[in-house]
Design a protein around this motif. Structure first.
Motif: not given
Length: 130
Positions: A60-64, A82-92
């Motif tokens: 599992r990958s997360y943007v932090v 801030r942390a967001v699962p990579l599969d939930e990351m959008t350009p916006a």
């Protein structure tokens, strides 16, 4: 069976992970590091980047965007700004993270560190969304 350690990832918004992981790859402020069972006790700050956990369920990958990681021989606890699962990351959403970082950079007392974090976020956007 591979040795595991407890991995917990939380942000102000939510708890993102609580799993038995075989390894956790961390974007540390002083360089990338991989924590595995038996790791020496360490506390590190995070730079903007991709944090990964490898477990029986897969990777599992997360943007932090920043925060802290506490590593021990039996676990890794990450408190992310801030942390967001990579599969939930959008350009916006990535643009919003960069806008938030830009505001923080404007009032930061350590301009070099703030500018570096901003550059890391821009590079992260390119890596995530081309």
């Amino acid at each position: 069976m591979a040795a595991t350690l407890q991995f917990d990832l939380v942000s102000p918004e939510r708890k993102l992970a609580s799993v038995q992981a075989t390894e956790v790859q961390i974007p540390g402020a002083d360089g990338d590091m991989t924590a595995m069972e038996g790791h020496a006790p360490t506390i590190t700050t995070l730079r903007p980047g991709i944090l990964k956990s490898v477990s029986a369920e897969g990777t599992r990958s997360y943007v932090v965007t920043g925060g802290f990681a506490e590593i021990s021989a039996t676990g890794v606890s990450v408190l992310a700004e801030r942390a967001v699962p990579l599969d939930e990351m959008t350009p916006a959403l990535m643009d919003q993270l960069i806008a938030d970082a830009s505001e923080a950079t404007a009032v930061a007392s350590d301009k070099d560190a703030a500018d570096k974090a901003m550059a890391d976020l821009v590079a992260l956007r390119a890596a995530v969304h081309g």
